[in-house]
Design an enzyme around this catalytic site. Structure first.
Site, PDB file in Angstrom:
ATOM      1  CG  ASP A 160      63.573  81.831  41.024  1.00 17.42           C
ATOM      2  OD1 ASP A 160      63.915  80.908  41.753  1.00 17.42           O
ATOM      3  OD2 ASP A 160      62.394  82.223  40.927  1.00 17.42           O
TER       4      ASP A 160
ATOM      5  CD1 TRP B 261      63.831  81.840  49.015  1.00 15.82           C
ATOM      6  CD2 TRP B 261      62.335  82.373  50.587  1.00 15.82           C
ATOM      7  NE1 TRP B 261      62.800  82.502  48.402  1.00 15.82           N
ATOM      8  CE2 TRP B 261      61.862  82.842  49.340  1.00 15.82           C
ATOM      9  CE3 TRP B 261      61.559  82.606  51.723  1.00 15.82           C
ATOM     10  CZ2 TRP B 261      60.653  83.516  49.200  1.00 15.82           C
ATOM     11  CZ3 TRP B 261      60.351  83.274  51.587  1.00 15.82           C
ATOM     12  CH2 TRP B 261      59.910  83.724  50.327  1.00 15.82           C
TER      13      TRP B 261
ATOM     14  CG  ASP C 164      57.641  83.921  39.161  1.00 18.90           C
ATOM     15  OD1 ASP C 164      57.910  84.763  40.033  1.00 18.90           O
ATOM     16  OD2 ASP C 164      57.533  82.703  39.394  1.00 18.90           O
TER      17      ASP C 164
HETATM   18  C1  FRU Z   1      60.687  80.086  42.158  1.00 15.61           C
HETATM   19  C2  FRU Z   1      60.063  81.179  43.018  1.00 15.61           C
HETATM   20  C3  FRU Z   1      59.297  82.176  42.173  1.00 15.61           C
HETATM   21  C4  FRU Z   1      59.295  83.404  43.030  1.00 15.61           C
HETATM   22  C5  FRU Z   1      60.653  83.336  43.673  1.00 15.61           C
HETATM   23  C6  FRU Z   1      60.701  83.835  45.080  1.00 15.61           C
HETATM   24  O1  FRU Z   1      61.791  79.502  42.775  1.00 15.61           O
HETATM   25  O2  FRU Z   1      59.237  80.617  44.009  1.00 15.61           O
HETATM   26  O3  FRU Z   1      58.015  81.753  41.790  1.00 15.61           O
HETATM   27  O4  FRU Z   1      59.106  84.577  42.299  1.00 15.61           O
HETATM   28  O5  FRU Z   1      61.050  81.979  43.652  1.00 15.61           O
HETATM   29  O6  FRU Z   1      62.005  83.853  45.567  1.00 15.61           O
END
Ligand code: FRU
Length: 511
Positions: free
Chosen positions: A51, A75, A174
């Protein structure tokens, strides 16, 4: 404010965590292969990104932070990477802004936003992420909202937790913050105890002490269990009034015809809102982007009043670029406007035009039945502006083959007269994801007898803007080795090209 002493306890010095992460990214960057690495889209030097975070304009520079895993192209425990720009055209790399270092962030610093505070400093609000069982995600996440602040917009001091999660909800994250009429507001997304996606609103006088205001929006679909990365803003309407736009990335949506084909889907509703009330939607949920790789967009308000949004190009299921030491890029910055047709359009910001290195006018032309015609021999990074005269066209499908390699691979973008949609088809894609998506055209667009496609081809992606941003589509496109041609194609009939102009695109300075 609660007692956050435990949660704020450092488990490692932040500076050490940042330095270690910088070294890891530099190592990955040193071994990076660039066959698909973007020339004019924001990506990390190395490692994984998702993000966009903390979009802001502060002290004359545009900031794009992003979710970064510095230790591999997969990730993993999240950090905040950072690039900045004086002109929204070229960018420079900044030091990594945030690394996990306090108990509340044991498993990562998750997404959030940035604002210029009452003190003129740049404030970041983000989610401290850890797990309910302390070890893994099996029992769900445990998330709180945190803040950090900076004088220079580059080096951040952590202020620790500002909003706790007393019910220990599994998803609670978020934060997006803005100021209005002298008050600070924050929205974030959560998963309720009964597995429903909600967006909540908090307010503050001083940016530090926040109190719950209300549930701003509860998603009506019982399948939707979490609304990630909410964004909420007022936008001028053509009639001189304003509307409110509520944006979110919905988890749990089910595909329905052409809609919601991605695992999770990012979109918006347009409606009304007044402080002290809930959001009242006036539209259904609409997608920001009909492509297979768009997620978690965030917007910022520019000093000139433009609403600018960037999305993350989310690879559906890992990506072959991971073998090259990097994964993930942003879309181009897009300006969001509410138009006469009652809907939001997104067009690349005007500054992107400055990246054009040339203008090649291919003129108008007609392709015969089933004709294929090469227009660019080798296009690594280009913009293609194609207007099709639908009235003079008899083809059932007509458009562009992009990233055409000598082994027969390509990605197709064009108009399909059977579905009356714009399709982006990766059936013959060189490497990686396949499948197709189809964006709608309104009756008015079809009646106009023309369709305008503005297509950006980067080394590993394709972005399509239909009729001045009426719809957009983003997709990774990873060609096989060799030259990358662009061809026109008419199928089952002829194609009348009203105009075709191409531009080679320069670098945004991050390669
Ligand atoms: C969206 C998300 C968010 C979170 C982030 C973690 O892609 O899952 O909700 O903060 O990515 O990387």
């Amino acid at each position: 404010m609660g007692d956050f002493t435990e949660l704020n306890r450092p488990f490692a010095p932040h500076d050490d965590q940042l330095a270690k992460a910088e070294r890891a990214v530099a190592d990955l960057a040193a071994g990076r292969a660039d066959r698909w690495y973007p020339r004019f889209h924001i990506a990390s030097n190395g490692g994984w990104i998702n993000d966009p975070n903390g979009l802001s304009h502060h002290r004359g520079r545009w900031n794009v932070f992003y979710q970064l895993h510095p230790y591999s192209a997969q990730w993993g425990p999240m950090h905040w990477g950072h690039v900045s720009s004086a002109d929204l055209t070229t960018w420079r790399r900044e030091p990594i802004a945030l690394a996990p270092s306090i108990e509340a962030e044991l498993a990562g610093v998750f997404s959030g936003s940035a604002v210029t505070g009452d003190d003129g400093r740049l404030w970041l609000y983000y989610t401290g992420h850890r797990w309910r069982n302390g070890v893994d995600v099996a029992d769900g996440n445990l998330e709180v909202q945190c803040a950090a602040v900076s004088d220079d917009g580059v080096r951040f001091e952590k202020l620790g937790v500002v909003i706790d999660n007393p019910e220990r909800l599994k998803d609670f994250r978020d934060p997006k913050v803005w100021k209005q009429d002298g008050r600070w507001y924050m929205v974030f997304g959560l998963r309720t105890g009964d597995e429903r996606g909600e967006i909540v609103l908090y307010t503050s006088e001083d940016m530090r002490r926040w109190s719950f205001d209300r549930v701003l929006f509860r998603h009506p679909d019982p399948d939707v269990f979490m609304l990630e990365c909410p964004d909420f803003y007022e936008i001028p309407a053509p009639d001189g009034t304003t509307r409110w736009v509520l944006c979110f990335s919905a988890m749990g949506t089910k595909p329905d015809g052409f809609m919601n084909r991605n695992a999770n889907n990012a979109g918006y509703m347009i409606g009304t809102w007044e402080p002290g009330g809930a959001f009242e939607p006036q539209t259904e949920f609409r997608l920001w982007d009909w492509g297979p790789n768009y997620y978690a967009p965030q917007s910022m308000l520019g000093p000139d009043g433009r609403r600018i949004v960037l999305g993350w190009m989310n690879p559906a299921d890992g990506s072959p670029t991971q073998r090259d030491g990097w994964c993930g890029q942003m879309t181009l910055p897009r300006e969001v406007t509410l138009r006469e047709d009652g809907d939001l359009h997104t067009t690349p910001v005007a500054e992107i035009d400055r990246l054009r290195l040339d203008d090649v006018d291919h003129g108008s032309m007609t392709l015969g039945r089933d004709e294929e015609r090469e227009v660019l021999e080798d296009a690594e990074a280009v913009e293609i502006d194609l207007t099709i005269d639908l009235e003079a066209t008899t083809a059932e499908r007509c458009g562009l083959k992009l990233h055409c390699t000598d082994d027969g691979g390509y990605v197709y973008v064009g108009y399909d007269d059977q579905t009356r949609r714009v399709v982006l088809d990766r059936q013959a894609a060189g490497v990686g994801e396949r499948g197709y998506r189809a964006a709608p055209l309104s009756d008015g667009e079809l009646a106009s007898g023309r369709i305008e496609l503005r297509v950006y081809v980067d080394r590993g992606s394709v972005e399509v803007y239909v009729n001045d941003g009426r719809q957009a589509m983003s997709a990774y496109s990873l060609p096989a080795a060799g030259r990358r041609a662009v061809r026109l194609l008419a199928e089952s009939g002829t194609m009348a090209v009203a105009s075709l102009v191409t531009h080679r695109m320069g670098s945004i300075g991050l390669e």
